[in-house]
Design an enzyme around this catalytic site. Structure first.
Site, PDB file in Angstrom:
ATOM      1  N   LYS A 183     -85.689  18.760 -73.517  1.00  0.00           N
ATOM      2  CA  LYS A 183     -85.079  19.586 -74.574  1.00  0.00           C
ATOM      3  C   LYS A 183     -83.613  19.259 -74.855  1.00  0.00           C
ATOM      4  O   LYS A 183     -82.885  20.099 -75.387  1.00  0.00           O
ATOM      5  CB  LYS A 183     -85.214  21.106 -74.290  1.00  0.00           C
ATOM      6  CG  LYS A 183     -86.591  21.596 -73.977  1.00  0.00           C
ATOM      7  CD  LYS A 183     -87.674  20.999 -74.817  1.00  0.00           C
ATOM      8  CE  LYS A 183     -87.660  21.362 -76.263  1.00  0.00           C
ATOM      9  NZ  LYS A 183     -88.687  20.575 -77.016  1.00  0.00           N
ATOM     10  N   THR A 184     -83.202  18.071 -74.510  1.00  0.00           N
ATOM     11  CA  THR A 184     -81.801  17.726 -74.760  1.00  0.00           C
ATOM     12  C   THR A 184     -81.655  16.718 -75.904  1.00  0.00           C
ATOM     13  O   THR A 184     -80.544  16.260 -76.189  1.00  0.00           O
ATOM     14  CB  THR A 184     -81.158  17.125 -73.490  1.00  0.00           C
ATOM     15  OG1 THR A 184     -81.955  16.000 -73.078  1.00  0.00           O
ATOM     16  CG2 THR A 184     -81.072  18.140 -72.368  1.00  0.00           C
ATOM     17  N   GLY A 185     -82.791  16.325 -76.509  1.00  0.00           N
ATOM     18  CA  GLY A 185     -82.740  15.323 -77.581  1.00  0.00           C
ATOM     19  C   GLY A 185     -83.308  13.989 -77.136  1.00  0.00           C
ATOM     20  O   GLY A 185     -83.013  12.951 -77.737  1.00  0.00           O
ATOM     21  N   THR A 186     -84.147  14.012 -76.102  1.00  0.00           N
ATOM     22  CA  THR A 186     -84.661  12.749 -75.543  1.00  0.00           C
ATOM     23  C   THR A 186     -85.554  12.017 -76.545  1.00  0.00           C
ATOM     24  O   THR A 186     -85.543  10.791 -76.595  1.00  0.00           O
ATOM     25  CB  THR A 186     -85.440  12.997 -74.230  1.00  0.00           C
ATOM     26  OG1 THR A 186     -86.508  13.914 -74.482  1.00  0.00           O
ATOM     27  CG2 THR A 186     -84.541  13.551 -73.147  1.00  0.00           C
ATOM     28  N   THR A 187     -86.321  12.753 -77.353  1.00  0.00           N
ATOM     29  CA  THR A 187     -87.210  12.082 -78.320  1.00  0.00           C
ATOM     30  C   THR A 187     -86.391  11.457 -79.441  1.00  0.00           C
ATOM     31  O   THR A 187     -86.732  10.373 -79.935  1.00  0.00           O
ATOM     32  CB  THR A 187     -88.223  13.088 -78.912  1.00  0.00           C
ATOM     33  OG1 THR A 187     -88.765  13.844 -77.835  1.00  0.00           O
ATOM     34  CG2 THR A 187     -89.339  12.392 -79.663  1.00  0.00           C
ATOM     35  N   LYS A 210     -89.807  19.064 -82.839  1.00  0.00           N
ATOM     36  CA  LYS A 210     -88.434  18.651 -82.493  1.00  0.00           C
ATOM     37  C   LYS A 210     -87.504  19.122 -83.592  1.00  0.00           C
ATOM     38  O   LYS A 210     -87.675  18.736 -84.755  1.00  0.00           O
ATOM     39  CB  LYS A 210     -88.345  17.127 -82.368  1.00  0.00           C
ATOM     40  CG  LYS A 210     -89.327  16.522 -81.377  1.00  0.00           C
ATOM     41  CD  LYS A 210     -89.025  16.909 -79.936  1.00  0.00           C
ATOM     42  CE  LYS A 210     -90.176  16.544 -79.023  1.00  0.00           C
ATOM     43  NZ  LYS A 210     -89.975  16.974 -77.643  1.00  0.00           N
ATOM     44  N   GLY A 211     -86.566  19.964 -83.227  1.00  0.00           N
ATOM     45  CA  GLY A 211     -85.678  20.567 -84.217  1.00  0.00           C
ATOM     46  C   GLY A 211     -86.379  21.764 -84.852  1.00  0.00           C
ATOM     47  O   GLY A 211     -86.467  21.869 -86.065  1.00  0.00           O
ATOM     48  N   ARG A 212     -86.877  22.648 -83.978  1.00  0.00           N
ATOM     49  CA  ARG A 212     -87.595  23.841 -84.468  1.00  0.00           C
ATOM     50  C   ARG A 212     -86.614  24.817 -85.112  1.00  0.00           C
ATOM     51  O   ARG A 212     -85.440  24.847 -84.769  1.00  0.00           O
ATOM     52  CB  ARG A 212     -88.291  24.561 -83.304  1.00  0.00           C
ATOM     53  CG  ARG A 212     -89.405  23.787 -82.672  1.00  0.00           C
ATOM     54  CD  ARG A 212     -90.156  24.652 -81.657  1.00  0.00           C
ATOM     55  NE  ARG A 212     -91.378  23.995 -81.247  1.00  0.00           N
ATOM     56  CZ  ARG A 212     -91.508  23.291 -80.125  1.00  0.00           C
ATOM     57  NH1 ARG A 212     -90.498  23.184 -79.291  1.00  0.00           N
ATOM     58  NH2 ARG A 212     -92.655  22.709 -79.840  1.00  0.00           N
TER      59      ARG A 212
HETATM   60  P1  A3P Z   1     -85.031  22.233 -80.628  1.00  0.00           P
HETATM   61  O1  A3P Z   1     -86.389  21.945 -81.179  1.00  0.00           O
HETATM   62  O2  A3P Z   1     -85.003  23.391 -79.704  1.00  0.00           O
HETATM   63  O3  A3P Z   1     -83.961  22.340 -81.705  1.00  0.00           O
HETATM   64  P2  A3P Z   1     -86.521  16.738 -76.530  1.00  0.00           P
HETATM   65  O4  A3P Z   1     -86.940  15.648 -77.439  1.00  0.00           O
HETATM   66  O5  A3P Z   1     -85.775  16.252 -75.331  1.00  0.00           O
HETATM   67  O6  A3P Z   1     -87.654  17.655 -76.212  1.00  0.00           O
HETATM   68  O7  A3P Z   1     -85.437  17.608 -77.291  1.00  0.00           O
HETATM   69  C1  A3P Z   1     -85.764  18.371 -78.411  1.00  0.00           C
HETATM   70  C2  A3P Z   1     -84.459  18.726 -79.104  1.00  0.00           C
HETATM   71  O8  A3P Z   1     -83.902  17.538 -79.676  1.00  0.00           O
HETATM   72  C3  A3P Z   1     -84.606  19.659 -80.262  1.00  0.00           C
HETATM   73  O9  A3P Z   1     -84.578  20.972 -79.741  1.00  0.00           O
HETATM   74  C4  A3P Z   1     -83.403  19.300 -81.153  1.00  0.00           C
HETATM   75  O10 A3P Z   1     -82.357  20.241 -81.089  1.00  0.00           O
HETATM   76  C5  A3P Z   1     -82.888  17.991 -80.560  1.00  0.00           C
HETATM   77  N1  A3P Z   1     -82.637  16.912 -81.515  1.00  0.00           N
HETATM   78  C6  A3P Z   1     -81.601  16.056 -81.416  1.00  0.00           C
HETATM   79  N2  A3P Z   1     -81.589  15.207 -82.443  1.00  0.00           N
HETATM   80  C7  A3P Z   1     -82.645  15.517 -83.208  1.00  0.00           C
HETATM   81  C8  A3P Z   1     -83.144  14.967 -84.431  1.00  0.00           C
HETATM   82  N3  A3P Z   1     -82.534  13.963 -85.042  1.00  0.00           N
HETATM   83  N4  A3P Z   1     -84.256  15.531 -84.978  1.00  0.00           N
HETATM   84  C9  A3P Z   1     -84.863  16.567 -84.340  1.00  0.00           C
HETATM   85  N5  A3P Z   1     -84.433  17.125 -83.187  1.00  0.00           N
HETATM   86  C10 A3P Z   1     -83.334  16.601 -82.621  1.00  0.00           C
END
Ligand code: A3P
Length: 323
Positions: A57-61, A274-276
């Site tokens: 949940k830190t932006g790994t994807t 991602k980016g909910r």
């Molecule tokens: P939220 O969905 O809570 O906002 P991970 O991939 O580690 O699970 O992290 C998910 C988080 O990546 C998302 O949390 C979002 O805030 C963040 N994020 C960072 N850059 C992003 C992007 N370009 N598009 C979507 N989410 C992104």
């Protein structure tokens, strides 16, 4: 001379040395004797030079996706079960051995190709730093850190959208303040809170990896200004041809995040998980978490100072707010 059958002998041995039940894989190509008995068909080139270890949940994807835009960088193949993650350095998959791991990677098309994987649960896996270092002593490691309170909240939102009973039945505040240690809600509490105790985990990584191998990415800056954060990542990887990410990533107002630009010029944002979109955290939870993470934030500040790392903007703000 007396002896017993091998399996009984193994039982006796592992009774004496229980820590050795799980093998510790070394790299056959780093050992002349191992290399001599290693099949001619095999290559150690299908092993990563970079691992993004999380936490979740830190932006790994986002980082995984952005790295893959670089022609010199290639990720592992997708898995049916764990999607873009390999999750080899976990109790479940580590026993599958290094052939299993290598089969997740392509043959690198050129000498300068950087193979990488990201498995966001490695960050908190107690054995992962040693296991990774033993197999891949020269690999580079990236951790991404955001404000731990926000990470906790993001995990709760993730659990809710995956229909986790505890997350559906209980408010975020109830989850993070749960005290009954045998309940599902306490389990969820731990998943929200414990990965955010960053320094306790970072200390384990730092035991095995030096500064030139371990990069700490500011996950909040990766959202706000991915162009500058990717510049830091490229410098860390010492890439021959650095890309101008301002041409590859554009802000999408509907998504509220930067998204990769496709060949056709359209934006291909990360998926809906991602980016909910969710409401901001309530003040009671904010206060609780500020208190919960106070020492940990100070420890992180000291850790980064002592090891000569630059500090994420969100950490500087937290420290200033405390004083
Ligand atoms: P939220 O969905 O809570 O906002 P991970 O991939 O580690 O699970 O992290 C998910 C988080 O990546 C998302 O949390 C979002 O805030 C963040 N994020 C960072 N850059 C992003 C992007 N370009 N598009 C979507 N989410 C992104």
């Amino acid at each position: 001379m007396m002896t017993v059958e091998p399996s009984k002998l193994a039982d006796v041995y592992f009774n004496f040395y229980p820590n050795e039940i799980l093998p510790l894989w070394t790299n056959p190509c780093n050992n002349k004797r191992h290399l001599e008995i290693w099949s001619g068909q095999k290559t150690c080139k299908r092993l990563p030079h970079l691992i993004v270890v999380g936490p979740q949940k830190t932006g790994t994807t986002a980082l995984y996706t952005f790295l893959n835009l670089h022609p010199q960088i290639k990720s592992n193949f997708q898995s049916n079960k764990t999607f873009e993650e390999v999750q080899f350095f976990t109790d479940k998959n580590y026993v599958n051995g290094i052939d299993w791991y290598m089969n997740h990677f392509p043959f690198p098309p050129s000498e300068s190709t950087i193979l990488f994987e990201k498995s966001a649960n490695y960050f908190t896996e107690a054995k992962a730093p040693l296991q990774i270092h033993t197999l891949l002593p020269d690999t580079k490691i990236i951790c991404i850190l955001i404000n731990p309170s926000q990470r906790a909240y993001s995990w709760y939102q993730h659990a809710q959208s995956h229909k986790d009973e505890a997350a559906l039945k209980h408010s975020f505040y109830d989850v993070i303040t749960a005290t009954n240690s045998s309940s599902d809600v306490h389990n969820l509490r731990n998943k929200c809170l414990l990965p955010g105790l960053y320094t306790s985990h970072l200390n384990k990584w730092k035991t095995h990896f030096n500064n030139s191998q371990l990069l700490i990415v500011d996950g909040e800056n990766l959202v706000e200004d991915p162009i500058s954060e990717m510049e830091k990542v490229q410098n860390f990887l010492k890439l021959q041809d650095k890309l101008d990410y301002s041409k590859l990533l554009k802000y999408n107002t509907k998504k509220g995040f930067f998204c990769p630009v496709t060949n056709g010029g359209k934006l291909k944002c990360l998926g809906s998980g991602k980016g909910r979109k969710y409401s901001p955290m309530d003040d009671k939870s904010k206060d609780f978490l500020k208190h919960f993470y106070k020492n940990s934030i100070e420890d992180l500040n000291d850790f980064l100072t002592n090891h000569g790392y630059s500090k994420p903007g969100w950490l500087i703000k937290e420290i200033n707010d405390m004083n």
